[in-house]
Design a protein around this motif. Structure first.
Motif, PDB file in Angstrom:
ATOM      1  N   SER A  78       0.809  -1.211   0.000  1.00 13.90           N
ATOM      2  CA  SER A  78       0.000   0.000   0.000  1.00 13.90           C
ATOM      3  C   SER A  78       0.849   1.271   0.000  1.00 13.90           C
ATOM      4  CB  SER A  78      -0.911   0.027   1.219  1.00 13.90           C
ATOM      5  OG  SER A  78      -0.142   0.196   2.392  1.00 13.90           O
ATOM      6  N   LEU A  80       1.927   2.687   2.443  1.00 17.71           N
ATOM      7  CA  LEU A  80       1.458   3.492   3.568  1.00 17.71           C
ATOM      8  C   LEU A  80       2.102   2.936   4.840  1.00 17.71           C
ATOM      9  CD1 LEU A  80      -0.482   5.374   2.238  1.00 17.71           C
ATOM     10  CD2 LEU A  80      -2.388   4.057   3.136  1.00 17.71           C
ATOM     11  N   PHE A 132      -6.372  -2.762   8.875  1.00 17.71           N
ATOM     12  CA  PHE A 132      -7.476  -2.694   7.917  1.00 17.71           C
ATOM     13  C   PHE A 132      -7.074  -1.887   6.686  1.00 17.71           C
ATOM     14  CE2 PHE A 132     -11.197  -0.241   6.472  1.00 17.71           C
ATOM     15  CZ  PHE A 132     -11.986  -1.283   6.019  1.00 17.71           C
ATOM     16  N   THR A 133      -6.364  -0.813   6.922  1.00 20.86           N
ATOM     17  CA  THR A 133      -5.936   0.044   5.821  1.00 20.86           C
ATOM     18  C   THR A 133      -4.771  -0.571   5.055  1.00 20.86           C
ATOM     19  OG1 THR A 133      -6.517   1.828   7.340  1.00 20.86           O
ATOM     20  CG2 THR A 133      -5.482   2.474   5.287  1.00 20.86           C
ATOM     21  N   GLN A 134      -4.310  -1.713   5.494  1.00 20.24           N
ATOM     22  CA  GLN A 134      -3.254  -2.470   4.848  1.00 20.24           C
ATOM     23  C   GLN A 134      -1.939  -1.716   4.757  1.00 20.24           C
ATOM     24  OE1 GLN A 134      -6.286  -5.198   3.357  1.00 20.24           O
ATOM     25  NE2 GLN A 134      -4.559  -5.202   2.038  1.00 20.24           N
TER      26      GLN A 134
END
Lengths: 357, 357
Positions: A78, A80, A132-134
């Motif tokens: 991701s 992130l 969850f946001t990976q």
DNA sequence: CTTAACTGCTTAAACGTTTAATCAACTCTT
DNA sequence: AAGAGTTGATTAAACGTTTAAGCAGTTAAG
């Protein structure tokens, strides 16, 4: 008739929202495959310089913005990084974050900041949110409340790089960046002894938090080493807020045998302590010398200015980011473990500089 | 033979990394289609209660975590909201963020926080970062430096909801949540007049920033309204840091005709001003009364405690979040515009409470 | 001249969802 | 008993990338 209606409504939509340009649009313009475009944009060695140049030109013309979600989904990354801090409203943490961000942005990573507010529950929520946001990794400083490490174990078990800084935990066995708290306490105590102090108190943080425990151990050992009095009443535990700094200072002042120096494990609490001393017209440093911890900017702005420990927040932020990048770059199998302990620096200011000496 | 080899190597991989469970795994267990599972998890009306229950049970057993990237890609929504603030290290901003997060989390949104550090360039970078991450909306408080609005126009033109708070900009014509700065100045000036002050100075923020400009206009109009002296030398512009608060206070003290009250447009600068007053043994509030702005926690902890304006940070955070949700919920076409101006509250403390009165 | 290796591309599948379009099987109406 | 409506599913395409596999054409090596 029905079709016509449908089409016209669709056209209106299109003209409004103007679809984003994708890799396919570029491919169409140049009459090559989407795959070639993707590779060109990633500077793949199997694409000719000429094609690469053309692709880049068209991409620019069409104002192409890569779809991060699609690439993240396909590649499993991701780009992130999640960051968890107790609160962002201290200079220490905001400086750490700022520097982390700088290093990570350069490598194409963005960060998601979450605050635990020193709450275990919020910290767990944050971890879930980040998973969850990976995110590709998590960099965290633990809440004071946190004892149960199962959520952090969860992160580890998912194979996501986990880096702790400042508030870490030995048992977790993950990368850690912090300063030498034990040694810092020694520096402070020895500095105060040099100033002629003979009865040194310590307003410490929570014993169960490792960094505060190290500061306490450092204080105790240094006091012992120099054969100074080590009374139980001189060592108090605090949550290190301004408010509690005031309360704990008041408590120390009530003692029959007052200390002539107070070492506070956090600057905000040190500020609270200073307020009490000022209010009661106790001369700092001559009656009681004061040393804080963290080198928050206000320490140099108050009267008298407060001696404190510089924790190298910028350095910590950068190193934490680099440690993550080390993990990200290499294959998941090889697991190197970094424990970086920086030497801190004592900044001596008016609150502990006795002119009488 | 080759097949066998391949399978066994795959098995090793699986045992190590243990693949995440997907919607398909659930479907396989129950012998239904993946689509049915998806719908069941979204509580679609066309799925029977029995199937829903079974799906939820299996999902739990297999520890299913939805793949956010995949759903975001398919549905075109990332469920991420970007937040841009000057710095997170004031209580005001961290409280705003905390409350925004609370409201948004409940609706399934997560937030990405970025700091502009009052820099126009960093603010632009933040916007690009957030757009790249495909956030569903942006909630921002502008940097002091920001004059050119083209990056914010870019956000608008992409059709992404943009909500400003605190530091807004009229020209942008987007939703805004803030307090009544103009009226707050009136409250402060009138409070000081009631305390018997006759010569009120104002250490204001940057004139070009709207909120500070409103505070200045409020100050000027209130002074005029009550026929008090309105000297140029009593109105100074500041960046509102502790340091500059000190400098500007020193400047005011050098005047031939000193003020008997100072209204500072920010608490940090007010703290700096107070330090100077304390250092010079000027009695606050009797010689010079002092009022700050923002109601940062330390205002009640310093000596004397500083009167200040409570900006209802929690409320602002919640309203900003709700405003975003309003946009997100309705179709993109209908564009409602919210300008919410909250009434602020003056918290009177020792620094402006004359006992002599 | 054959084989091997490299170059520069294409094809097609995959990532894990969501969703429009169907469809089979019931249940009502009239 | 035929048509209409409802219920509860399925199929297949799509979202925008990345990437393994393959292929034609060129170059180099023996």
């Amino acid at each position: 008739m029905l079709y016509l209606l449908k089409r016209s409504s669709k056209d209106i939509k299109n003209s409004n929202i103007k679809k984003k340009t994708t890799i396919k649009d570029i491919a169409n313009v140049l009459n090559i495959s989407a795959a070639a475009v993707s590779k060109a944009l990633h500077d793949d060695s199997r694409i000719s310089a000429k094609t690469k140049k053309a692709v880049r030109q068209v991409a620019k013309n069409l104002n192409y913005q890569p779809n991060h979600l699609a690439s993240a989904l396909r590649s499993g990354k991701s780009n992130l990084v999640g960051v968890i801090v107790p609160r962002t409203n201290s200079n220490f943490f905001s400086s750490v974050i700022e520097n982390m961000e700088e290093v990570l942005n350069k490598e194409g990573y963005n960060i998601i900041i979450t605050q635990s507010n020193e709450s275990y529950k919020k910290e767990c929520d944050s971890i879930d949110t980040l998973l969850f946001t990976q995110v590709d990794g998590i960099i965290a400083s633990m809440a004071n409340e946190t004892i149960d490490l199962k959520y952090y174990e969860k992160v580890k078990s998912k194979g996501i790089p986990l880096i702790l800084f400042d508030r870490g935990e030995n048992d977790l066995n993950v990368d850690y960046i912090g300063i030498n708290d034990y040694e810092s306490s020694h520096m402070i105590v020895e500095h105060l002894i040099k100033q002629g102090c003979k009865r040194i108190a310590h307003i410490g943080g929570y014993k169960r938090t490792r960094i505060f425990n190290n500061r306490i151990r450092g204080y105790v050992d240094a006091i012992k080493k120099h054969s100074l009095p080590l009374d139980d009443e001189l060592l108090v535990e605090s949550n290190l807020t301004i408010k509690d700094g005031r309360a704990k200072m008041q408590q120390l002042l009530k003692l029959n045998h007052r200390p002539d120096a107070v070492y506070v494990a956090g600057d905000y609490a040190a500020l609270g302590a200073l307020q009490i001393l000022n209010e009661q017209n106790i001369n700092v440093p001559d009656d009681i010398a004061l040393v804080g911890f963290g080198d928050e900017p206000f320490t140099s702005m108050v009267t008298p200015s407060i001696s404190s420990i510089n924790q190298h927040s910028a350095e910590i932020g950068k190193l934490a980011a680099k440690t993550f990048l080390d993990h990200a770059k290499q294959s998941s199998v090889k697991q190197l473990l970094n424990k970086i302990i920086l030497d801190a620096e004592l900044v001596v200011r008016a609150s502990s500089k006795k002119v009488s000496k």
